[in-house]
Scaffold this motif. Structure first.
Motif, short mmCIF file in Angstrom:
data_model
loop_
_atom_site.label_atom_id
_atom_site.label_comp_id
_atom_site.label_asym_id
_atom_site.label_seq_id
_atom_site.Cartn_x
_atom_site.Cartn_y
_atom_site.Cartn_z
N TYR A 330 14.34 26.80 66.07
CA TYR A 330 15.71 27.17 66.45
C TYR A 330 16.45 27.85 65.32
O TYR A 330 17.03 28.94 65.50
CB TYR A 330 16.48 25.92 66.92
N GLU A 331 16.50 27.27 64.14
CA GLU A 331 17.30 27.82 63.05
C GLU A 331 16.81 29.20 62.64
O GLU A 331 17.62 30.11 62.40
CB GLU A 331 17.32 26.87 61.85
N HIS A 334 17.73 31.59 65.37
CA HIS A 334 19.18 31.71 65.35
C HIS A 334 19.60 32.74 64.30
O HIS A 334 20.40 33.65 64.56
CB HIS A 334 19.77 30.33 65.02
N LYS A 358 28.37 31.95 63.90
CA LYS A 358 27.82 30.68 64.35
C LYS A 358 28.98 29.69 64.46
O LYS A 358 29.73 29.52 63.50
CB LYS A 358 26.80 30.15 63.35
N ASP A 372 25.81 29.60 71.15
CA ASP A 372 25.03 29.57 69.91
C ASP A 372 25.51 30.65 68.95
O ASP A 372 25.45 30.49 67.73
CB ASP A 372 23.55 29.75 70.22
#
Length: 465
Positions: A330-331, A334, A358, A372
């Motif tokens: 995810y990170e 992202h 963010k 997100d």
């Protein structure tokens, strides 16, 4: 001390603070303080006006725009209303001190807030002719006698008859100010807040005539002066309101965000499809609203909900029903998507300058189902919200402080409450704008101890009878 807040939705600081023809505004600036006011992310009327009133950012309120995801499903986002925000506001603190408040058009304003005082709906009210739009309900009959059918909103912005649209918005504003004057004169109040949304409507409809650098600008348009003339209209209406005030009133003229021209449009969903991040079944043959897209969620990594600022959501395994992004990735994904959006180029190959945020980096707390990423491309309407609004704060009880730099929207509530002697709001990160400042030092500004000179200047405005 009483508090009067005149909210001018989307007032641009370069006009509000820079047009010398706005005599009432100029006079308030001379005897008070003023400056640019940094809005929240996103800089939109919803949730910005409630951020002003509560001292909380959108993440802490759990409201990120006019429409928000209510859960982790893929259903269309739900519309917010007055019940969506539960944080205490300025009027709640005033009530705790035994005071009454009057709210006119403070979004989101439907259903009417059960304040200790009066609430009149505005932008979010479906129709003043259907259902209750006032608190208490019986106030609606008084308003009808005063102005006829009350215009909760100026109506459509894409009329082919621009002259009729201009006149419609002006008429709505005049009726709103007639109501404001009536309530000031005939109802007890300690806190009064108006949000005039006609300015936002005028700018969205006529900014292309006003701004020579607008991509759709038409030289020699008969509507070239509509935007600046509307500021003059508001300046005159403000003078009639100041006529009714007593010297124990603190006056704030404020815009929760500014206005700017668009520099083009950007179809974010189309970009996500092209980048292989949003999968459709089958691919549409023409541009289709996001809510109508038939998404193949099992092959989708990201999708968006558009607005003046776009909300981008990631499709995460274990979080969304058919998630495709492993939580361990995810990170990194992202960060990658944020960088790709920031690098998006225009037709000339130059970056569009997208601002990508963010939520966890810009908000004190993140509540409910946040995007997100929040993306600001600045190109969706004839005139878009800008990150900086403006404020002018004045009172016979205060010396002039002149221009103040670094003011933020979240500083407004702490400033008003402290100056008026009310308890602070819980967990509000803002500060009193005047704390630690010295009064302005100029030849034409009254000294701090010359209260009579301040009063004389405000009498010249009709501020004090």
């Amino acid at each position: 001390m009483k508090i009067l807040v005149i909210g001018l939705d989307a007032a641009a600081p370069e006009i509000l603070l820079g047009d010398d023809r706005l005599a009432t505004i100029r006079s308030l600036m001379e005897v008070g303080c003023y400056g640019r006011l940094e809005s929240v992310v996103p800089p939109a009327s919803e949730p910005a006006w409630m951020c002003l009133a509560t001292g909380q950012d959108p993440g802490s309120l759990g409201v990120y725009g006019s429409r928000n995801r209510t859960d982790r499903s893929y259903k269309a986002p739900g519309s917010i209303d007055a019940r969506s925000i539960q944080a205490p506001a300025i009027w709640d603190r005033v009530a705790e001190s035994g005071g009454r408040s009057i709210l006119v058009g403070v979004p989101p304003d439907h259903p009417p807030r059960p304040v200790n005082g009066i609430a009149v709906g505005g932008l979010f009210t479906p129709d003043a002719t259907e259902g209750a739009y006032t608190h208490p309900p019986e106030l609606a009959a008084t308003i009808e006698k005063l102005v006829g059918t009350y215009p909760v909103d100026a109506g459509g912005l894409r009329s082919d008859d621009e002259a009729a649209l201009r006149d419609q918005i002006l008429d709505a504003s005049r009726k709103q100010f007639a109501l404001v004057r009536h309530l000031i004169e005939n109802e007890p109040w300690d806190y009064f807040q108006l949000v005039e949304t006609g300015l936002d409507r005028i700018q969205r409809a006529f900014w292309r005539h006003h701004d020579p650098e607008h991509v759709l600008h038409t030289p020699d348009s008969p509507f070239a002066d509509v935007v600046r003339d509307y500021y003059l209209h508001l300046d005159g209406e403000l003078a009639t309101v100041l006529d009714l005030l007593t010297e124990d009133t603190l006056v704030l003229v404020v815009s929760a965000h500014g206005a700017r021209r668009p520099d083009g449009g950007f179809r974010l969903d189309e970009w996500l499809v092209r980048e292989g991040l949003l999968a459709l079944k089958p691919d549409p043959e023409q541009a289709t609203p996001a809510a109508d897209l038939d998404v193949d969620w099992g092959r989708t990594r990201a999708w968006s909900e558009a607005g003046d600022s776009a909300a981008v959501f990631l499709n995460v395994k274990g979080r969304e029903p058919e998630g495709t992004i492993d939580p361990a990735d995810y990170e990194s994904f992202h960060d990658e998507l944020k960088a790709r959006l920031e690098a998006v180029a225009g037709p000339d190959g130059e970056p569009l300058g997208a601002l990508v945020f963010k939520p966890e980096e810009v908000y004190q707390t993140v509540r409910n189902v946040a995007p997100d990423l929040i993306v600001d491309f600045g190109g969706l309407d004839g005139c878009n919200p800008a990150q900086h609004g403006a404020f002018i704060l004045a009172s016979p009880q205060l010396p002039p402080f002149g221009e103040i730099e670094g003011a933020r929207l979240l500083d407004v509530a702490p400033t008003l409450l402290e100056l008026a002697g009310h308890p602070p709001l819980p967990d509000a990160p803002g500060r009193n704008l005047l704390q630690g400042l010295k009064p302005a030092d100029s030849d034409d500004a009254p000294p701090i101890d010359d209260d009579e000179l301040v009063r004389d200047r405000l009498r010249g405005l009709g501020y004090i009878g």
